[in-house]
Structure formats: structure tokens, C-alpha cells
Design a protein around this motif. Structure first.
Motif, short mmCIF file in Angstrom:
data_model
loop_
_atom_site.label_atom_id
_atom_site.label_comp_id
_atom_site.label_asym_id
_atom_site.label_seq_id
_atom_site.Cartn_x
_atom_site.Cartn_y
_atom_site.Cartn_z
N GLU A 69 21.35 -19.55 43.37
CA GLU A 69 22.55 -18.84 43.81
C GLU A 69 23.50 -18.57 42.65
O GLU A 69 24.09 -17.49 42.55
CB GLU A 69 23.25 -19.60 44.93
N PRO A 105 25.88 -31.88 48.33
CA PRO A 105 24.49 -31.52 48.61
C PRO A 105 23.93 -32.00 49.94
O PRO A 105 22.98 -31.41 50.46
CB PRO A 105 23.72 -32.16 47.45
N HIS A 126 26.32 -26.56 46.54
CA HIS A 126 25.03 -27.26 46.54
C HIS A 126 25.06 -28.51 45.64
O HIS A 126 24.30 -29.45 45.85
CB HIS A 126 23.90 -26.34 46.09
N PHE A 144 23.14 -29.54 52.78
CA PHE A 144 22.05 -28.64 52.40
C PHE A 144 20.70 -29.37 52.48
O PHE A 144 19.70 -28.78 52.88
CB PHE A 144 22.28 -28.05 51.00
N ASP A 145 20.69 -30.64 52.08
CA ASP A 145 19.46 -31.43 52.17
C ASP A 145 18.92 -31.44 53.60
O ASP A 145 17.72 -31.37 53.82
CB ASP A 145 19.70 -32.89 51.75
N SER A 181 18.00 -24.34 44.86
CA SER A 181 18.63 -23.20 45.53
C SER A 181 20.05 -22.99 45.02
O SER A 181 20.51 -21.84 44.91
CB SER A 181 18.58 -23.34 47.05
N GLY A 182 20.73 -24.06 44.66
CA GLY A 182 22.06 -23.92 44.05
C GLY A 182 22.00 -23.21 42.71
O GLY A 182 22.81 -22.32 42.42
N ARG A 201 16.54 -32.92 48.18
CA ARG A 201 17.60 -32.79 47.17
C ARG A 201 17.16 -31.87 46.03
O ARG A 201 17.95 -31.08 45.51
CB ARG A 201 18.00 -34.17 46.64
N THR A 237 28.89 -20.84 47.05
CA THR A 237 27.83 -21.57 47.74
C THR A 237 26.96 -22.33 46.75
O THR A 237 26.56 -23.47 47.02
CB THR A 237 26.98 -20.60 48.58
N THR A 252 17.61 -28.48 47.28
CA THR A 252 19.04 -28.17 47.33
C THR A 252 19.54 -27.76 45.95
O THR A 252 20.23 -26.74 45.81
CB THR A 252 19.83 -29.40 47.85
N TYR A 253 19.19 -28.52 44.94
CA TYR A 253 19.63 -28.19 43.59
C TYR A 253 19.00 -26.90 43.09
O TYR A 253 19.67 -26.07 42.45
CB TYR A 253 19.34 -29.34 42.62
#
Length: 117
Positions: free
Chosen positions: A49, A23, A19, A26-27, A45-46, A39, A15, A42-43
Motif C-alpha cells: 500500500e 497490525p 498496517h 489486519f492479522d 500488504s502494508g 503478521r 492504510t 499484514t506487513y
């Protein structure tokens, strides 16, 4: 590494990579109440993870990683709520995905806590 830890680390790593590779979906579920660009969230949270996946994968940090994974699953719940709200008038398949993610958080949190033990 236990199957539980390996599976959780794999899920989080996959996951996390998504991201960055894709992306845009997720955005779209980043809550509007968060400041800044979707964005960026998104980054971030990536990265979170991927970091948690690494922590779960390593025996010395597995307990902390499992606890962090549980916290991460709680933290992303508002995004899943937003997705369900946004998709409430979508096709039945999309609604099933969006609303299905909500109760899925509970077993994910339980899985992470099991790995932490």
C-alpha cells in the motif's frame, strides 16, 4: 496532482501506515489459506500500500500506480470476505462495517482506474 490522485495516495498511505502501527486487526482478516504468518501478510500488504501510494503520488508513475491500486483492491477482497464471514454473528455495527466493505471495493477500483487514466 489532481484531487483524485491526492486522495487515493493519501488513503493508501494512511492504510499502509496503519498496517504497521496497529497490525492486529489486519492479522485477523488474513485468509487462513495463505501460507505463513498472518503478521507477515499484514506487513507485506502494508508495504504494498505504501509503494502504491508513492507511485500514485508521482506524476511519472501515476498511471502504473493507479493500475496497481486497482489490482491491490481486487487482491484484498478475499480478506474483506473473510471479515464479513467472521463477523456475521457480531453486533449490528460490526456486521455493517464488515459487510459494507464488500461493495465498497467497486468504487475504490473505479477510483484507481480513473487515476490511472
Amino acid at each position: 496532482m489532481s484531487k483524485d490522485a491526492a486522495g487515493l495516495a493519501g488513503l493508501l498511505a494512511t492504510t499502509g501506515v496503519l498496517h504497521f502501527l496497529a497490525p492486529k486487526p489486519f492479522d485477523g482478516i488474513v485468509p487462513r489459506s495463505l501460507p505463513g504468518s498472518p503478521r507477515t501478510w499484514t506487513y507485506l500488504s502494508g508495504v504494498a500500500e505504501l509503494a502504491v501510494a508513492a507511485a500514485v503520488a508521482h506524476p511519472r508513475t501515476r498511471r502504473a500506480g493507479g493500475l496497481a491500486a486497482a489490482a491491490l483492491f481486487v487482491a484484498v477482497f478475499p480478506a474483506n470476505v473473510k471479515m464479513a464471514a467472521d463477523w456475521r454473528h457480531a453486533s449490528p455495527a460490526k456486521r455493517a462495517v464488515a459487510f459494507g466493505r464488500l461493495p465498497l471495493q467497486a468504487p475504490l477500483i473505479a477510483w484507481a482506474l480513473r487515476v490511472a487514466r
